[in-house]
Design a protein around this motif. Structure first.
Motif, short mmCIF file in Angstrom:
data_model
loop_
_atom_site.label_atom_id
_atom_site.label_comp_id
_atom_site.label_asym_id
_atom_site.label_seq_id
_atom_site.Cartn_x
_atom_site.Cartn_y
_atom_site.Cartn_z
N UNK A 1 0.83 -1.20 0.00
CA UNK A 1 0.00 0.00 0.00
C UNK A 1 0.87 1.25 0.00
N UNK A 2 0.59 2.15 -0.92
CA UNK A 2 1.29 3.42 -0.99
C UNK A 2 0.71 4.34 0.08
N UNK A 3 1.43 4.51 1.18
CA UNK A 3 0.91 5.24 2.33
C UNK A 3 0.65 6.71 2.01
N UNK A 4 1.49 7.30 1.16
CA UNK A 4 1.30 8.71 0.82
C UNK A 4 0.00 8.90 0.04
N UNK A 5 -0.22 8.05 -0.96
CA UNK A 5 -1.46 8.15 -1.73
C UNK A 5 -2.67 7.81 -0.88
N UNK A 6 -2.51 6.86 0.02
CA UNK A 6 -3.62 6.49 0.90
C UNK A 6 -4.04 7.66 1.78
N UNK A 7 -3.06 8.39 2.32
CA UNK A 7 -3.38 9.55 3.15
C UNK A 7 -4.03 10.65 2.32
N UNK A 8 -3.57 10.83 1.09
CA UNK A 8 -4.18 11.82 0.22
C UNK A 8 -5.61 11.43 -0.14
N UNK A 9 -5.85 10.12 -0.26
CA UNK A 9 -7.21 9.66 -0.51
C UNK A 9 -8.11 9.97 0.68
N UNK A 10 -7.60 9.75 1.89
CA UNK A 10 -8.37 10.06 3.10
C UNK A 10 -8.69 11.55 3.18
N UNK A 11 -7.70 12.38 2.86
CA UNK A 11 -7.92 13.83 2.87
C UNK A 11 -8.96 14.23 1.83
N UNK A 12 -8.86 13.61 0.66
CA UNK A 12 -9.83 13.92 -0.41
C UNK A 12 -11.22 13.46 -0.01
N UNK A 13 -11.32 12.32 0.65
CA UNK A 13 -12.62 11.83 1.11
C UNK A 13 -13.23 12.78 2.15
N UNK A 14 -12.39 13.28 3.05
CA UNK A 14 -12.87 14.21 4.07
C UNK A 14 -13.44 15.48 3.43
N UNK A 15 -12.75 15.99 2.42
CA UNK A 15 -13.24 17.18 1.73
C UNK A 15 -14.52 16.87 0.95
N UNK A 16 -14.58 15.71 0.33
CA UNK A 16 -15.79 15.29 -0.39
C UNK A 16 -16.99 15.30 0.56
N UNK A 17 -16.82 14.77 1.77
CA UNK A 17 -17.92 14.72 2.73
C UNK A 17 -18.29 16.12 3.22
N UNK A 18 -17.32 17.03 3.30
CA UNK A 18 -17.63 18.42 3.65
C UNK A 18 -18.52 19.03 2.58
N UNK A 19 -18.24 18.70 1.34
CA UNK A 19 -19.07 19.20 0.24
C UNK A 19 -20.48 18.62 0.34
N UNK A 20 -20.57 17.33 0.60
CA UNK A 20 -21.87 16.67 0.66
C UNK A 20 -22.71 17.19 1.83
N UNK A 21 -22.04 17.59 2.92
CA UNK A 21 -22.74 18.10 4.10
C UNK A 21 -22.75 19.63 4.15
N UNK A 22 -22.58 20.26 3.00
CA UNK A 22 -22.53 21.72 2.93
C UNK A 22 -23.81 22.35 3.48
N UNK A 23 -23.65 23.57 4.01
CA UNK A 23 -24.77 24.29 4.63
C UNK A 23 -25.59 25.02 3.57
#
Length: 223
Positions: free
Chosen positions: A99-121
């Motif tokens: 597992x590429x740990x750097x890409x995995x962390x970037x995926x987690x960060x991208x997922x967090x931002x995606x969920x912020x968009x989905x839960x936008x006010x």
């Protein structure tokens, strides 16, 4: 009197959707960490991080230097970066069984931002992305749409996660379209075709205005 909607197009540099909403009379603004294009509309573009706007902030400065103070965002349409979320990039996540740990962390960060968009006010929310990799564990999308549904000669399956919005409906299907991913390069693969942007703006504008009117009438009867 027809209501004017306050619309935020998050993570949009091209302003294709912002312009489409403006053309039908709504107060739309694009926001991106990149400035709008040289021939764009800086008076409609917010250059910077969209995070606080997603959380409900509606006072901001556009690229022309003018400050705006809206009551709230009625609709937020977001296009979060998909580089580390999409299925086609999953081939780079694991190399030789590791597992590429750097890409995995970037995926987690991208997922967090995606969920912020989905839960936008905002009362109505749409998030657009291509097919995600299973490892990202994103929620199930609501619908998908293709530019060929609106007279464009290309097809590009685009997924949408919707809140309080209906699925996008085809209007003028182009027969035998070409696959856009194989006909484009780099960031142009993620472009929104004007025909598709205009159709989405028309469809969702009508739905939101009708829905708002219905809700107001129901509230009036209750009072």
């Amino acid at each position: 009197m027809r209501k004017v909607l306050n619309v935020l197009i998050a993570c949009e540099e091209s302003q294709a959707e912002c312009i489409a909403w403006r053309q039908i009379g709504h107060k739309a603004f694009s926001c991106d960490i990149q400035p709008c294009k040289r021939n764009g509309r800086p008076e409609w573009h917010i250059w910077g991080d969209v995070s606080e706007l997603l959380q409900g902030r509606s006072r901001f400065q556009t690229m022309d230097g003018k400050y705006h103070n809206l009551a709230k965002w009625d609709l937020i349409i977001a296009h979060p970066p998909c580089t580390y979320l999409c299925k086609v990039s999953s081939v780079w996540m694991v190399q030789h069984g590791v597992l590429n740990q750097e890409r995995y962390q970037k995926m987690l960060d991208a997922r967090e931002f995606f969920m912020k968009c989905l839960n936008a006010q905002a009362s109505y929310v749409a998030v657009e992305n291509p097919l995600p990799m299973a490892r990202a564990e994103l929620p199930k999308p609501t619908c998908y749409a293709c530019p060929s549904w609106f007279g464009v000669k290309y097809t590009k399956k685009t997924l949408y996660w919707l809140r309080n919005l209906p699925p996008i409906m085809a209007e003028k299907v182009y027969s035998c379209p070409k696959e856009y991913v194989h006909s484009s390069r780099g960031k142009y693969r993620s472009r929104t075709f004007p025909q598709m942007a205009e159709a989405i703006a028309r469809q969702w504008s009508k739905y939101i205005l009708d829905d708002m009117q219905t809700r107001a009438q129901e509230k009036g009867r209750q009072n």
